[in-house]
Design a protein around this motif. Structure first.
Motif, mmCIF file in Angstrom:
data_model
loop_
_atom_site.group_PDB
_atom_site.id
_atom_site.type_symbol
_atom_site.label_atom_id
_atom_site.label_comp_id
_atom_site.label_asym_id
_atom_site.label_seq_id
_atom_site.Cartn_x
_atom_site.Cartn_y
_atom_site.Cartn_z
ATOM 1 N N MET A 1 10.814 -3.235 -7.987
ATOM 2 C CA MET A 1 9.963 -4.310 -7.423
ATOM 3 C C MET A 1 10.260 -4.694 -6.204
ATOM 4 N N ASN A 2 11.475 -4.979 -5.793
ATOM 5 C CA ASN A 2 11.728 -5.259 -4.652
ATOM 6 C C ASN A 2 11.276 -4.411 -3.244
ATOM 7 N N ARG A 3 11.311 -2.727 -3.694
ATOM 8 C CA ARG A 3 11.225 -1.813 -2.939
ATOM 9 C C ARG A 3 9.684 -2.131 -2.388
ATOM 10 N N SER A 4 8.752 -2.315 -3.123
ATOM 11 C CA SER A 4 7.283 -2.326 -2.837
ATOM 12 C C SER A 4 6.943 -3.694 -2.026
ATOM 13 N N LYS A 5 7.808 -4.640 -1.994
ATOM 14 C CA LYS A 5 7.644 -5.919 -1.247
ATOM 15 C C LYS A 5 8.194 -5.549 0.116
ATOM 16 N N ASN A 6 9.040 -4.553 0.300
ATOM 17 C CA ASN A 6 9.520 -4.591 1.593
ATOM 18 C C ASN A 6 9.000 -3.269 2.438
ATOM 19 N N THR A 7 7.819 -2.840 2.028
ATOM 20 C CA THR A 7 7.357 -1.713 2.602
ATOM 21 C C THR A 7 6.632 -2.017 3.897
ATOM 22 N N SER A 8 6.308 -1.302 4.972
ATOM 23 C CA SER A 8 5.940 -1.606 6.122
ATOM 24 C C SER A 8 4.239 -1.101 5.790
ATOM 25 N N PHE A 9 3.738 -1.722 6.871
ATOM 26 C CA PHE A 9 2.132 -1.491 6.919
ATOM 27 C C PHE A 9 2.084 0.378 7.011
ATOM 28 N N ALA A 10 2.665 0.708 7.929
ATOM 29 C CA ALA A 10 2.642 2.467 7.876
ATOM 30 C C ALA A 10 2.927 3.054 6.585
ATOM 31 N N ASP A 11 4.037 2.494 5.876
ATOM 32 C CA ASP A 11 4.090 3.187 4.721
ATOM 33 C C ASP A 11 2.813 2.932 3.648
ATOM 34 N N ARG A 12 2.529 1.647 3.714
ATOM 35 C CA ARG A 12 1.338 1.706 2.753
ATOM 36 C C ARG A 12 0.124 2.249 3.220
ATOM 37 N N LEU A 13 -0.210 2.553 4.309
ATOM 38 C CA LEU A 13 -1.146 3.371 5.045
ATOM 39 C C LEU A 13 -0.902 4.873 4.459
ATOM 40 N N SER A 14 0.331 5.275 4.418
ATOM 41 C CA SER A 14 0.479 6.518 4.160
ATOM 42 C C SER A 14 0.424 6.787 2.601
ATOM 43 N N ALA A 15 0.770 5.902 2.043
ATOM 44 C CA ALA A 15 0.684 5.867 0.600
ATOM 45 C C ALA A 15 -0.960 5.935 0.196
ATOM 46 N N ALA A 16 -1.678 5.101 0.807
ATOM 47 C CA ALA A 16 -3.203 5.000 0.540
ATOM 48 C C ALA A 16 -3.714 6.232 1.030
ATOM 49 N N ALA A 17 -3.164 6.783 1.954
ATOM 50 C CA ALA A 17 -3.758 8.463 2.481
ATOM 51 C C ALA A 17 -3.457 9.507 1.588
ATOM 52 N N ASP A 18 -2.188 9.371 1.015
ATOM 53 C CA ASP A 18 -1.724 10.232 0.058
ATOM 54 C C ASP A 18 -2.398 10.097 -1.387
ATOM 55 N N ALA A 19 -2.559 8.768 -1.828
ATOM 56 C CA ALA A 19 -3.394 8.909 -2.940
ATOM 57 C C ALA A 19 -4.917 9.117 -2.768
ATOM 58 N N LYS A 20 -5.410 8.941 -1.698
ATOM 59 C CA LYS A 20 -6.750 9.623 -1.421
ATOM 60 C C LYS A 20 -6.908 11.074 -1.480
ATOM 61 N N LYS A 21 -5.850 11.556 -0.835
ATOM 62 C CA LYS A 21 -5.968 13.010 -0.806
ATOM 63 C C LYS A 21 -5.686 13.844 -2.168
ATOM 64 N N ALA A 22 -4.713 12.917 -2.896
ATOM 65 C CA ALA A 22 -4.535 13.713 -4.291
ATOM 66 C C ALA A 22 -5.763 13.364 -5.295
ATOM 67 N N GLN A 23 -6.561 12.319 -4.757
ATOM 68 C CA GLN A 23 -7.648 11.996 -5.639
ATOM 69 C C GLN A 23 -8.685 13.231 -5.317
ATOM 70 N N LEU A 24 -8.737 13.372 -4.099
ATOM 71 C CA LEU A 24 -9.762 14.511 -3.637
ATOM 72 C C LEU A 24 -9.429 15.882 -4.108
ATOM 73 N N GLU A 25 -8.139 16.135 -4.179
ATOM 74 C CA GLU A 25 -7.679 17.301 -4.738
ATOM 75 C C GLU A 25 -8.002 17.452 -6.239
ATOM 76 N N ARG A 26 -7.849 16.356 -6.962
ATOM 77 C CA ARG A 26 -8.214 16.262 -8.627
ATOM 78 C C ARG A 26 -9.728 16.617 -8.698
ATOM 79 N N ALA A 27 -10.448 15.911 -7.746
ATOM 80 C CA ALA A 27 -11.950 16.270 -7.926
ATOM 81 C C ALA A 27 -12.320 17.732 -7.463
#
Length: 134
Positions: A1-27
């Motif tokens: 849990m501590n790890r999710s609090k200490n993520t940078s903005f770039a990390d969150r953006l890349s995680a969101a992009a990865d999630a969107k990419k995975a979702q598009l691949e599943r679709a």
């Protein structure tokens, strides 16, 4: 849990992009699976089963409606026959009453004629006695 609090903005953006990419691949995988020949064949088979089921249901309904129509026609015919029989019985009963009334009227007329003949005979006898007595 501590790890999710200490993520940078770039990390969150890349995680969101990865999630969107995975979702598009599943679709895309789901779409290709839906368009695959096996899936099309399964849908066609299900549609054929549905059509035959609907045809059987419609046939059963038609058979049931025909049976109900035959039953209703038989009931109507029985009611008509019963009404005709009742009407004939009433007519026969009325004719019997009319005949009995006519017979009774004839008997009363005959009795009245007998009484009048007897009365006339008494009057004639009385007149004859008066004539003899003179």
């Amino acid at each position: 849990m501590n790890r999710s609090k200490n993520t940078s903005f770039a990390d969150r953006l890349s995680a969101a992009a990865d999630a969107k990419k995975a979702q598009l691949e599943r679709a895309a995988r789901a779409k290709s699976a839906a368009e695959s020949p096996a899936a099309v064949e399964r849908r066609t088979a299900r549609e054929a089963v549905r059509v035959t089921r609907d045809a059987r249901i419609a046939e059963r309904r038609a058979t049931k409606l025909a049976a109900e129509a035959r039953q209703a026609a038989a009931l109507a015919a029985a009611q008509v026959a019963e009404a005709a029989a009742r009407e004939a019985a009433l007519k026969a009963e009325q004719e019997a009453r009319d005949a009995e009334f006519a017979e009774q009227t004839a008997r009363e007329a005959a009795a009245e004629a007998e009484r009048q003949a007897a009365r006339d005979a008494r009057y004639a006898a009385r007149k004859a006695r008066k004539r003899k007595g003179r």
